[in-house]
Design a protein around this motif. Sequence first.
Motif, PDB file in Angstrom:
ATOM      1  N   GLU A  64     -36.643  18.871  18.772  1.00 17.91           N
ATOM      2  CA  GLU A  64     -37.472  17.864  19.425  1.00 17.91           C
ATOM      3  C   GLU A  64     -38.917  17.832  18.920  1.00 17.91           C
ATOM      4  OE1 GLU A  64     -37.604  18.620  23.580  1.00 17.91           O
ATOM      5  OE2 GLU A  64     -38.252  20.706  23.385  1.00 17.91           O
ATOM      6  N   ASP A  65     -39.402  18.930  18.363  1.00 17.22           N
ATOM      7  CA  ASP A  65     -40.799  18.978  17.925  1.00 17.22           C
ATOM      8  C   ASP A  65     -40.946  18.793  16.409  1.00 17.22           C
ATOM      9  OD1 ASP A  65     -39.619  21.355  17.225  1.00 17.22           O
ATOM     10  OD2 ASP A  65     -41.313  22.619  17.838  1.00 17.22           O
ATOM     11  N   ASN A  66     -39.881  18.351  15.729  1.00 22.62           N
ATOM     12  CA  ASN A  66     -39.931  18.183  14.275  1.00 22.62           C
ATOM     13  C   ASN A  66     -39.574  16.739  13.925  1.00 22.62           C
ATOM     14  OD1 ASN A  66     -39.528  18.242  11.457  1.00 22.62           O
ATOM     15  ND2 ASN A  66     -38.884  20.386  11.518  1.00 22.62           N
ATOM     16  N   ASP A  67     -40.561  15.975  13.480  1.00 22.51           N
ATOM     17  CA  ASP A  67     -40.333  14.550  13.228  1.00 22.51           C
ATOM     18  C   ASP A  67     -39.586  14.282  11.919  1.00 22.51           C
ATOM     19  OD1 ASP A  67     -42.339  15.112  11.437  1.00 22.51           O
ATOM     20  OD2 ASP A  67     -43.810  13.747  12.293  1.00 22.51           O
ATOM     21  N   LYS A  68     -39.309  15.329  11.130  1.00 25.28           N
ATOM     22  CA  LYS A  68     -38.527  15.142   9.900  1.00 25.28           C
ATOM     23  C   LYS A  68     -37.048  15.395  10.116  1.00 25.28           C
ATOM     24  CE  LYS A  68     -41.892  15.957   6.213  1.00 25.28           C
ATOM     25  NZ  LYS A  68     -42.126  16.722   4.967  1.00 25.28           N
ATOM     26  N   LEU A 185     -32.084  34.428  17.701  1.00 22.74           N
ATOM     27  CA  LEU A 185     -31.082  33.696  16.928  1.00 22.74           C
ATOM     28  C   LEU A 185     -31.052  32.214  17.297  1.00 22.74           C
ATOM     29  CD1 LEU A 185     -28.157  36.288  17.172  1.00 22.74           C
ATOM     30  CD2 LEU A 185     -29.759  35.955  15.280  1.00 22.74           C
ATOM     31  N   LEU A 186     -31.543  31.903  18.483  1.00 25.96           N
ATOM     32  CA  LEU A 186     -31.588  30.526  18.984  1.00 25.96           C
ATOM     33  C   LEU A 186     -33.011  30.215  19.427  1.00 25.96           C
ATOM     34  CD1 LEU A 186     -28.456  30.750  21.329  1.00 25.96           C
ATOM     35  CD2 LEU A 186     -28.504  29.808  19.021  1.00 25.96           C
ATOM     36  N   THR A 187     -33.388  28.951  19.384  1.00 24.22           N
ATOM     37  CA  THR A 187     -34.712  28.576  19.875  1.00 24.22           C
ATOM     38  C   THR A 187     -34.716  28.632  21.400  1.00 24.22           C
ATOM     39  OG1 THR A 187     -34.184  26.216  19.982  1.00 24.22           O
ATOM     40  CG2 THR A 187     -35.107  27.052  17.898  1.00 24.22           C
ATOM     41  N   ASP A 188     -35.911  28.750  21.980  1.00 20.70           N
ATOM     42  CA  ASP A 188     -36.021  28.862  23.441  1.00 20.70           C
ATOM     43  C   ASP A 188     -35.392  27.680  24.179  1.00 20.70           C
ATOM     44  OD1 ASP A 188     -37.226  31.312  23.205  1.00 20.70           O
ATOM     45  OD2 ASP A 188     -39.275  30.557  23.393  1.00 20.70           O
ATOM     46  N   PRO A 189     -35.632  26.426  23.742  1.00 19.85           N
ATOM     47  CA  PRO A 189     -34.995  25.309  24.456  1.00 19.85           C
ATOM     48  C   PRO A 189     -33.470  25.367  24.413  1.00 19.85           C
ATOM     49  CG  PRO A 189     -36.798  24.506  23.080  1.00 19.85           C
ATOM     50  CD  PRO A 189     -36.563  25.939  22.699  1.00 19.85           C
ATOM     51  N   VAL A 190     -32.915  25.842  23.291  1.00 16.20           N
ATOM     52  CA  VAL A 190     -31.468  25.951  23.172  1.00 16.20           C
ATOM     53  C   VAL A 190     -30.937  27.034  24.107  1.00 16.20           C
ATOM     54  CG1 VAL A 190     -29.575  26.626  21.626  1.00 16.20           C
ATOM     55  CG2 VAL A 190     -31.337  25.031  20.838  1.00 16.20           C
ATOM     56  N   ILE A 191     -31.614  28.169  24.142  1.00 18.41           N
ATOM     57  CA  ILE A 191     -31.215  29.253  25.047  1.00 18.41           C
ATOM     58  C   ILE A 191     -31.239  28.775  26.497  1.00 18.41           C
ATOM     59  CG2 ILE A 191     -31.911  31.485  25.993  1.00 18.41           C
ATOM     60  CD1 ILE A 191     -32.826  32.288  23.190  1.00 18.41           C
ATOM     61  N   LYS A 192     -32.284  28.045  26.844  1.00 14.69           N
ATOM     62  CA  LYS A 192     -32.417  27.542  28.213  1.00 14.69           C
ATOM     63  C   LYS A 192     -31.269  26.603  28.568  1.00 14.69           C
ATOM     64  CE  LYS A 192     -35.587  25.084  31.305  1.00 14.69           C
ATOM     65  NZ  LYS A 192     -36.852  24.317  31.407  1.00 14.69           N
TER      66      LYS A 192
END
Length: 201
Positions: A64-68, A185-192
């Motif tokens: 979500e925070d990467n516009d590419k 291994l996972l980003t925080d939003p994914v873990i949540k």
Amino acid sequence: MKVGLYFGTFNPIHVGHLVIANYLADQTDLDEVWLVVSPHNPLKKKSTLLDDIHRLAIVKEAIEDNDKLRASDVEFKLPKPSYTATTLTYLEEKYPNNTFSLIMGEDNLRTFHKWYNHETIIANYQFFVYPRVLTEQEEQNVDSKEQNNFKNHPNVTFCSDAPIMKISASFIRKAIKEGKDVRYLLTDPVIKYIDEMNFYK
């Protein structure tokens, strides 16, 4: 716009996927990388997959925070099982101003001859191939007789300096099921998201 298509079941998407996607978006002439969530890979068992909509949601959370980077559900609307050749034809018709390339690991290139319409695909599209360190399970599944016959094809670009991370989604799923710590291994939003939905447990 030049778009790299990074296909995967992303079950779940992990930092290894994200490092590769960001590397290709940042270090090549690609304008964007689309992470194409596959509803069913003909070479994989469907029984292990989360529902399509949840895997797509997890990818969106991760980027979500990467516009590419962009999550794509294009294959959800196409006949199943999904074949890359069919998806490419659809995308070419829908986005005539875009040029599409394929992103894949070296292990997938080795088995590319098994893909539907593979001759047409490699003749008409550029490939960005990143190195892979196979997991123990993946090594057992590799046929020693298979050779990477497409390695020197003019449409294949090897990204030999791309970061190599020995991470597998199956390892992560097993770790979550066993209550292990997967926070790096996972980003925080994914873990949540996974935790809130009680997935893989």
